[in-house]
Write an enzyme that holds these catalytic residues in place. Structure first.
Site, short mmCIF file in Angstrom:
data_model
loop_
_atom_site.label_atom_id
_atom_site.label_comp_id
_atom_site.label_asym_id
_atom_site.label_seq_id
_atom_site.Cartn_x
_atom_site.Cartn_y
_atom_site.Cartn_z
N PRO A 13 0.79 -1.24 0.00
CA PRO A 13 0.00 0.00 0.00
C PRO A 13 0.82 1.28 0.00
O PRO A 13 0.27 2.35 -0.27
CB PRO A 13 -0.81 -0.11 1.29
CG PRO A 13 -0.01 -1.02 2.17
CD PRO A 13 0.67 -1.99 1.25
N ASP A 51 4.01 1.91 -11.51
CA ASP A 51 2.76 2.67 -11.63
C ASP A 51 2.83 3.94 -10.78
O ASP A 51 3.58 4.01 -9.81
CB ASP A 51 1.59 1.83 -11.12
CG ASP A 51 1.18 0.76 -12.12
OD1 ASP A 51 1.69 0.78 -13.25
OD2 ASP A 51 0.34 -0.07 -11.76
N LYS A 62 -1.16 4.57 -14.77
CA LYS A 62 -2.23 5.47 -15.16
C LYS A 62 -3.06 5.70 -13.92
O LYS A 62 -3.22 4.82 -13.09
CB LYS A 62 -3.07 4.85 -16.24
CG LYS A 62 -3.30 3.40 -15.96
CD LYS A 62 -4.31 2.82 -16.85
CE LYS A 62 -3.93 1.43 -17.20
NZ LYS A 62 -3.51 1.18 -18.47
N GLY A 122 1.21 -1.10 -7.34
CA GLY A 122 0.74 -0.83 -5.99
C GLY A 122 -0.05 -2.01 -5.44
O GLY A 122 -0.73 -2.72 -6.18
N GLY A 123 0.04 -2.22 -4.15
CA GLY A 123 -0.75 -3.28 -3.50
C GLY A 123 -0.37 -4.64 -4.00
O GLY A 123 0.82 -5.00 -4.05
N ASP A 124 -1.36 -5.42 -4.39
CA ASP A 124 -1.13 -6.72 -5.00
C ASP A 124 -1.34 -6.59 -6.51
O ASP A 124 -2.33 -5.97 -6.94
CB ASP A 124 -2.12 -7.75 -4.43
CG ASP A 124 -1.87 -9.12 -5.03
OD1 ASP A 124 -1.13 -9.89 -4.39
OD2 ASP A 124 -2.38 -9.41 -6.13
N THR A 161 -2.48 -6.01 -0.25
CA THR A 161 -3.44 -5.17 -0.98
C THR A 161 -3.99 -4.06 -0.08
O THR A 161 -4.19 -4.26 1.13
CB THR A 161 -4.56 -6.05 -1.57
OG1 THR A 161 -5.34 -5.24 -2.44
CG2 THR A 161 -5.46 -6.65 -0.50
N MET A 192 -10.87 2.42 -5.76
CA MET A 192 -11.19 3.42 -6.80
C MET A 192 -12.61 3.97 -6.59
O MET A 192 -13.34 4.22 -7.56
CB MET A 192 -11.06 2.80 -8.20
CG MET A 192 -9.65 2.32 -8.49
SD MET A 192 -9.52 1.34 -9.99
CE MET A 192 -10.07 -0.27 -9.41
N1 SAH Z 1 -3.49 -3.37 -6.86
C1 SAH Z 1 -3.84 -2.36 -5.89
C2 SAH Z 1 -5.12 -1.64 -6.27
C3 SAH Z 1 -5.01 -0.85 -7.54
S1 SAH Z 1 -6.47 0.06 -7.90
C4 SAH Z 1 -3.95 -3.00 -4.51
O1 SAH Z 1 -3.95 -4.23 -4.40
O2 SAH Z 1 -4.03 -2.27 -3.53
C5 SAH Z 1 -6.10 1.65 -7.22
C6 SAH Z 1 -6.88 1.87 -5.95
O3 SAH Z 1 -6.23 1.24 -4.85
C7 SAH Z 1 -6.98 3.32 -5.51
O4 SAH Z 1 -7.99 4.00 -6.22
C8 SAH Z 1 -7.36 3.15 -4.06
O5 SAH Z 1 -8.71 2.78 -3.94
C9 SAH Z 1 -6.53 1.93 -3.68
N2 SAH Z 1 -5.26 2.28 -2.98
C10 SAH Z 1 -4.02 1.95 -3.37
N3 SAH Z 1 -3.11 2.37 -2.48
C11 SAH Z 1 -3.80 2.98 -1.49
C12 SAH Z 1 -3.44 3.62 -0.25
N4 SAH Z 1 -2.17 3.71 0.15
N5 SAH Z 1 -4.44 4.11 0.52
C13 SAH Z 1 -5.72 4.02 0.15
N6 SAH Z 1 -6.13 3.43 -1.00
C14 SAH Z 1 -5.17 2.92 -1.80
#
Ligand code: SAH
Length: 248
Positions: free
Chosen positions: A19, A42, A64, A95-97, A125, A177
């Site tokens: 995150p 990203d 994007k 970002g995230g997973d 995630t 999102m």
């Molecule tokens: N693959 C990512 C998600 C990508 S979609 C995952 O697993 O986290 C992008 C969305 O992820 C953003 O619009 C938001 O809703 C969320 N997001 C990603 N990083 C975040 C963070 N640090 N704090 C809050 N929401 C986050």
């Protein structure tokens, strides 16, 4: 397979960056980021994570973000294939997973079709990390036996989601999102029968220095008296009431 084995020439690792906080990277992610020739990342990948990157690696911003002009998914897949074919050791950092609302599937499909060696490193995630930072358990025995992860983009007029079925089946809804469409999401859930007082939390920039949590009700989100800004996770359900603040 050893997930953290050194990358081979022409290999791509699709890596989850978590995150935001670099301390939430997996050991494999930290190792591969620190030893590669190119990082295709990203916009959501934090500056904190990028400080862990190999200083000599080429950094390519591919991401994007809602509404902003940037590379198309097709271009990103092409870039990955081209870099791999030139013999580089590549980290595709998301970002995230990488497989949670991250289009990771499309990218590995392109790599597989081009015969490129790749591996996948899962990440934490944001849909789970952000509520945790706010002290909200995403499951709680007294509240939910199911949990839904959704994209907020689906709240527009052309929604493919069955909102009544969602409201019935899932006591807890976690929206990725969801910032821009928050009023629309809230209205659809109210129409689907959820109570006006249903609690929700908006967690922005989770795990980063500028993290911010807002707690409100579904009706406040619907009438616009609370709003959300990207990147935010929106969690809706009674688990929000069970919040235990553990940070200042
Ligand atoms: N693959 C990512 C998600 C990508 S979609 C995952 O697993 O986290 C992008 C969305 O992820 C953003 O619009 C938001 O809703 C969320 N997001 C990603 N990083 C975040 C963070 N640090 N704090 C809050 N929401 C986050």
């Amino acid at each position: 397979m050893k997930l953290d084995a050194a990358l081979q020439a022409g290999e791509v690792a699709l890596v989850g960056a978590g995150p935001g906080a670099a301390s939430l990277l997996t050991l494999a992610a930290a190792k591969l980021i620190g030893d590669c020739d190119a990082i295709v990342y990203d916009a959501l990948v934090s500056a904190d994570v990028m400080t862990m990157a190999d200083k000599t690696a080429e950094k390519i911003l591919a991401g994007k973000r809602g509404g902003r002009a940037s590379a198309s998914q097709h271009d990103i897949c092409e870039t990955l294939v081209r870099l791999a074919q030139s013999g580089k050791r590549i980290v595709r950092l998301k970002g995230g997973d990488p497989f949670v609302f991250g289009r990771g599937g499309e990218e590995v499909r392109a790599l597989a079709m081009a015969g490129i060696r790749f591996r996948i490193i899962p990440g934490i995630t944001s849909g789970i990390a952000a509520p945790a930072m706010a002290g909200i358990p995403v499951t709680d025995r007294s509240v939910n036996a199911t949990l839904a992860f959704l994209t907020g983009h689906e709240a527009s007029e052309k929604s493919r989601m069955d909102w009544q079925a969602l409201a019935r089946a899932f006591p807890v809804l976690v929206f990725y999102m969801g910032a821009r469409n928050l009023p629309e999401i809230a209205k659809r859930l109210l129409d689907a029968g959820l109570a006006k007082q249903t609690p929700l939390a908006i967690i922005r920039n989770a795990t980063l220095a500028n993290e911010q949590t807002t707690v409100a009700t579904l009706s406040e989100a619907a009438d616009g008296s609370v709003t959300a800004r990207s990147p935010s996770i929106v969690i809706i359900g009674d688990v929000v009431t069970n919040r235990i603040c553990w940070k200042d």
